[in-house]
Design a protein around this motif. Structure first.
Motif, PDB file in Angstrom:
ATOM      1  N   GLY A   1       0.799  -1.212   0.000  1.00 53.58           N
ATOM      2  CA  GLY A   1       0.000   0.000   0.000  1.00 53.58           C
ATOM      3  C   GLY A   1       0.831   1.260   0.000  1.00 53.58           C
ATOM      4  N   THR A   2       2.035   1.202  -0.549  1.00 52.86           N
ATOM      5  CA  THR A   2       2.905   2.377  -0.597  1.00 52.86           C
ATOM      6  C   THR A   2       3.862   2.249  -1.776  1.00 52.86           C
ATOM      7  OG1 THR A   2       4.437   3.749   0.684  1.00 52.86           O
ATOM      8  CG2 THR A   2       4.674   1.372   0.905  1.00 52.86           C
ATOM      9  N   ARG A   3       4.285   3.408  -2.299  1.00 56.33           N
ATOM     10  CA  ARG A   3       5.259   3.407  -3.389  1.00 56.33           C
ATOM     11  C   ARG A   3       6.656   3.249  -2.790  1.00 56.33           C
ATOM     12  NH1 ARG A   3       5.434   4.751  -8.676  1.00 56.33           N
ATOM     13  NH2 ARG A   3       3.250   5.412  -8.634  1.00 56.33           N
ATOM     14  N   LEU A   4       7.426   2.349  -3.357  1.00 51.60           N
ATOM     15  CA  LEU A   4       8.792   2.089  -2.883  1.00 51.60           C
ATOM     16  C   LEU A   4       9.839   2.782  -3.741  1.00 51.60           C
ATOM     17  CD1 LEU A   4       8.438  -1.759  -2.207  1.00 51.60           C
ATOM     18  CD2 LEU A   4       8.283   0.088  -0.527  1.00 51.60           C
ATOM     19  N   LEU A   5       9.545   2.969  -5.021  1.00 52.73           N
ATOM     20  CA  LEU A   5      10.523   3.523  -5.964  1.00 52.73           C
ATOM     21  C   LEU A   5       9.885   4.656  -6.762  1.00 52.73           C
ATOM     22  CD1 LEU A   5      11.825   0.106  -7.316  1.00 52.73           C
ATOM     23  CD2 LEU A   5      13.164   1.673  -5.905  1.00 52.73           C
ATOM     24  N   GLN A   6      10.695   5.682  -6.990  1.00 53.62           N
ATOM     25  CA  GLN A   6      10.306   6.736  -7.913  1.00 53.62           C
ATOM     26  C   GLN A   6      10.967   6.425  -9.256  1.00 53.62           C
ATOM     27  OE1 GLN A   6       8.129   8.889  -7.471  1.00 53.62           O
ATOM     28  NE2 GLN A   6       8.019   9.518  -5.315  1.00 53.62           N
ATOM     29  N   ARG A   7      10.141   6.297 -10.300  1.00 55.75           N
ATOM     30  CA  ARG A   7      10.642   5.902 -11.601  1.00 55.75           C
ATOM     31  C   ARG A   7      10.547   7.069 -12.574  1.00 55.75           C
ATOM     32  NH1 ARG A   7       7.334   2.196  -9.330  1.00 55.75           N
ATOM     33  NH2 ARG A   7       7.902  -0.004  -9.275  1.00 55.75           N
ATOM     34  N   SER A   8      11.546   7.180 -13.431  1.00 52.54           N
ATOM     35  CA  SER A   8      11.499   8.103 -14.565  1.00 52.54           C
ATOM     36  C   SER A   8      12.268   7.456 -15.700  1.00 52.54           C
ATOM     37  CB  SER A   8      12.108   9.463 -14.204  1.00 52.54           C
ATOM     38  OG  SER A   8      13.510   9.356 -14.048  1.00 52.54           O
TER      39      SER A   8
END
Length: 311
Positions: free
Chosen positions: A45-52
């Motif tokens: 229920g949470t984002r672990l990685l910021q992707r770009s």
């Protein structure tokens, strides 16, 4: 419940800083790896990685999760490496089922040598003339003679097991050598229980491989081959025995061949694994040693009988 595989995948991505690098390391498609990490994020229920397109970074939640799970993942990976390394060296218990007379033709020195070369192995022998239930009795490997009825089990033939007719030098000196199969009827023979009446039947092969049955009798009868061997050594009569069982007696001069142009058709010996999958290294190492030793012993025994040359 968390999927530990997905946790390990996330750790690899975080360590390498790239889905592509982690995918190469894990030998899986990058798209599959990315999907599995997204499944982990959905479960947490949470984002672990910021992707770009150019950058990959841990979120604060991802950093916290990495710090919490990293020691456990490292410990599991270390345990896996230790297990892999240990599997290369034979170790653990090997439970072996074998006939009751197994050590009459399988010298204890072979076992001693194997254990000395493999100090992390323990061998548990279960000796019986009854066919063991490999699963119920937790047997790793069994040695059996005769027809095999273990459907689905992995089997390997060790040898076909031929033998011959043998008597002690003392018996031959007192009663002479029979000149033909017909003359066996005039000699004392030590035999298994009779077929009917007082006679037993020996099935023999001549030099051309043709089968001949001969009816014999004597004053000593037993259902155990090793007992018949001992009776023959004691001079009680002529016996039909496997070559491998009498090799040491021939070498020591306790027995000599009788009518060596005939062979006794034997039941052979095979090895049966409890399972054909994931055979422990200790089991396969013991079987390879046993097969090599037994095959060599059978070859020597058969050649000795055929040529009349003994040590």
């Amino acid at each position: 419940m968390l999927d530990l595989n997905e946790v390990a995948m996330f750790v690899q991505v975080a360590r390498l800083g790239s889905f592509a690098e982690a995918a190469r390391h894990l030998r899986m498609p990058s798209a599959t790896l990315s999907r599995r990490v997204r499944q982990l994020e959905a479960h947490l229920g949470t984002r672990l990685l910021q992707r770009s397109t150019r950058k990959l970074a841990l979120t604060s939640g991802g950093q916290d999760f990495l710090e919490r799970c990293l020691p456990a993942v490292d410990e599991l990976m270390a345990a896996g490496q230790l297990q892999l390394a240990g599997s290369q060296e034979p170790s653990g218990a090997v439970r072996v089922a074998a006939p009751s007379n197994f050590f009459d033709f399988f010298p204890m020195e072979w076992v001693s040598g194997f254990l000395a070369a493999n100090p992390r192995v323990r061998i548990d022998f279960v000796l019986s003339d009854a066919a063991a239930d490999l699963v119920a009795e937790r047997i790793d490997v069994a040695f059996r003679g005769g027809p095999l009825r273990d459907a689905g089990s992995a089997t390997r033939r060790i040898f076909a097991s031929y033998g011959g007719l043998f008597a002690s030098p003392g018996y031959v000196a007192a009663h002479g050598q029979p000149a033909s199969l017909h003359e066996l009827g005039e000699h004392h023979c030590v035999t298994p229980p009779p077929d009917a009446g007082s006679y037993a039947t020996w099935r023999l092969l001549d030099a051309d491989g043709a089968e001949q049955d001969v009816r014999v009798r004597g004053r000593f009868v037993s259902n155990m081959q090793d007992v018949l061997r001992k009776a023959a050594c004691a001079g009680l009569g002529i016996a039909a025995l496997p070559s491998i069982l009498v090799a040491s007696d021939i070498a020591a001069g306790r027995l000599v061949p009788v009518l060596p142009q005939y062979r006794r058709a034997g039941r052979g010996l095979s090895v049966i694994y409890a399972s054909r999958h994931h055979i422990p290294h200790a089991v396969s190492a013991f079987v390879e040693m046993a097969m090599e030793k037994l095959a060599a012993s059978q070859d020597w025994g058969s050649a000795s009988v055929a040529t009349g040359q003994y040590r």
